[in-house]
Design an enzyme around this catalytic site. Sequence first.
Site, PDB file in Angstrom:
ATOM      1  N   GLN A  86      -8.341   1.395  -2.818  1.00 29.38           N
ATOM      2  CA  GLN A  86      -8.524   0.090  -3.434  1.00 29.38           C
ATOM      3  C   GLN A  86      -9.863   0.048  -4.152  1.00 29.38           C
ATOM      4  O   GLN A  86     -10.731   0.883  -3.920  1.00 29.38           O
ATOM      5  CB  GLN A  86      -8.470  -1.011  -2.374  1.00 29.38           C
ATOM      6  CG  GLN A  86      -7.157  -1.073  -1.610  1.00 29.38           C
ATOM      7  CD  GLN A  86      -7.168  -2.160  -0.549  1.00 29.38           C
ATOM      8  OE1 GLN A  86      -7.209  -3.354  -0.852  1.00 29.38           O
ATOM      9  NE2 GLN A  86      -7.136  -1.751   0.715  1.00 29.38           N
ATOM     10  N   HIS A 112       1.571   5.012   2.148  1.00 19.27           N
ATOM     11  CA  HIS A 112       1.508   5.593   0.807  1.00 19.27           C
ATOM     12  C   HIS A 112       0.073   5.998   0.478  1.00 19.27           C
ATOM     13  O   HIS A 112      -0.867   5.256   0.771  1.00 19.27           O
ATOM     14  CB  HIS A 112       1.997   4.561  -0.212  1.00 19.27           C
ATOM     15  CG  HIS A 112       2.285   5.133  -1.555  1.00 19.27           C
ATOM     16  ND1 HIS A 112       3.557   5.263  -2.060  1.00 19.27           N
ATOM     17  CD2 HIS A 112       1.464   5.628  -2.513  1.00 19.27           C
ATOM     18  CE1 HIS A 112       3.499   5.795  -3.260  1.00 19.27           C
ATOM     19  NE2 HIS A 112       2.242   6.030  -3.557  1.00 19.27           N
ATOM     20  N   HIS A 139       5.543   9.123  -0.748  1.00 17.80           N
ATOM     21  CA  HIS A 139       5.535   8.036   0.235  1.00 17.80           C
ATOM     22  C   HIS A 139       4.396   8.162   1.243  1.00 17.80           C
ATOM     23  O   HIS A 139       3.889   7.158   1.739  1.00 17.80           O
ATOM     24  CB  HIS A 139       6.870   7.995   0.991  1.00 17.80           C
ATOM     25  CG  HIS A 139       8.039   7.644   0.122  1.00 17.80           C
ATOM     26  ND1 HIS A 139       8.119   6.462  -0.575  1.00 17.80           N
ATOM     27  CD2 HIS A 139       9.164   8.327  -0.178  1.00 17.80           C
ATOM     28  CE1 HIS A 139       9.258   6.419  -1.251  1.00 17.80           C
ATOM     29  NE2 HIS A 139       9.897   7.554  -1.037  1.00 17.80           N
ATOM     30  N   ASN A 164      -8.906   3.596   2.855  1.00 15.74           N
ATOM     31  CA  ASN A 164      -8.679   3.503   4.293  1.00 15.74           C
ATOM     32  C   ASN A 164      -7.551   4.461   4.638  1.00 15.74           C
ATOM     33  O   ASN A 164      -6.480   4.393   4.039  1.00 15.74           O
ATOM     34  CB  ASN A 164      -8.279   2.088   4.697  1.00 15.74           C
ATOM     35  CG  ASN A 164      -9.352   1.066   4.386  1.00 15.74           C
ATOM     36  OD1 ASN A 164     -10.532   1.357   4.441  1.00 15.74           O
ATOM     37  ND2 ASN A 164      -8.937  -0.139   4.041  1.00 15.74           N
ATOM     38  N   HIS A 177      -3.099   5.911  -1.136  1.00 15.87           N
ATOM     39  CA  HIS A 177      -3.689   4.945  -2.067  1.00 15.87           C
ATOM     40  C   HIS A 177      -5.078   4.544  -1.604  1.00 15.87           C
ATOM     41  O   HIS A 177      -5.463   4.775  -0.459  1.00 15.87           O
ATOM     42  CB  HIS A 177      -2.808   3.694  -2.182  1.00 15.87           C
ATOM     43  CG  HIS A 177      -2.873   2.790  -0.989  1.00 15.87           C
ATOM     44  ND1 HIS A 177      -2.299   3.107   0.231  1.00 15.87           N
ATOM     45  CD2 HIS A 177      -3.473   1.573  -0.810  1.00 15.87           C
ATOM     46  CE1 HIS A 177      -2.511   2.127   1.089  1.00 15.87           C
ATOM     47  NE2 HIS A 177      -3.231   1.194   0.493  1.00 15.87           N
TER      48      HIS A 177
END
Length: 382
Positions: A199, A195, A144, A184, A197
């Site tokens: 892009q 979470h 998470h 970011n 991650h």
Amino acid sequence: MPSITKRVHTLADGRELIYFDDADTALAPDRAPDLRHPEARPATATMRQDPLTGEWVSIAAARQNRVFLPPAELDPLAPATPSNPSEVPSNYDVAVFENKSPSFGPAITDADAPQSLEDLAAIGIGRARTSVGRCEVVCFSPEHEGSFGSLTPSRARTVIEAWADRTAALSALPNVQQVFPFENRGEAIGVTLRHPHGQIYAYPYITPRTTRLIASVEQYGPTLFTDILKSERSSERVVLTGEHWTAFVPFAARWPIEVHMLPHRQVADFAETSDAERGELATLYLRLLRGVDALYETQTPYIAAWHQAPVAVHRSDIRLMLQLTSPRRAADKLKYLAGSESAMGAWIGDVPPERAAQLVREAIARADRDSPVHPTDGEAAR
């Protein structure tokens, strides 16, 4: 030797979902289907030209509906459960899927799409084009909370493999001019999901930053990146180096924390990197990020931007480059882009680059001592 495995699936609404399994994965190969009721995808946005600069602005109203800092039990990037029908139906190592609320796409082609780079470069009043392209989400982990810096070397290597795979695939789509992987990190940057991650944007134009870079290359000559790397490697601003990569604070750093990383040979993007370069990057990049986090007692917000050459031009003289930036200028202070930077693009640096490099080197040394990064046996062998 075990290798990273790619598994392609489709979400209920037709979006592509790709699992990348670690070389040392503990997961079974089967994946659950997406059983959610398919929802209509948003209309592709429209981009408008600013005639004062020639730049294009995508007006993507659907992004207003994206999730904002949800609780862990409603994490849309976590593996799906009966109470949380998320974007990823199964447990995973790394997962990549098309963004539900994209800035570019979902359309790849359209009658009003840009016709060519020449079409995009023309200046006029009220010019608009369809924001064709693709935006993808790269989930670094099923956990998470976290970031790239919290990954294992094996998982970091899997993410890098995903970047390379998606760079090649997105570059082959019609109307895509440039592919941009980024992360970011931190609410101070504007992150809306905790979470871990990143892009990937596939733009229908060459971005303003790269357009300015092209002008510099054309004025200076094709050895610009070679000469920059040679100069920086002989300076006191180097913070980390290996056989294939060097990280340094640039000579004219804009941000209080700014680190660039370049490969030692000419590679236009992740798709052109070798297995050895990807393997070394997995550990060097982790050391850099953990060092940046060790600058202060709390985690450092940052933007990790992987600049890549455009799809069709300057492939032999624009080099893949990391630009890691943070607005943090002290433990309890941020640099805000006020009048000079925001309105005029005229930057004023707060920290001398040589001093910043010293601080980052010291922080990397502390992080190496307190939380050393060691490649796994499989990682070392690749």
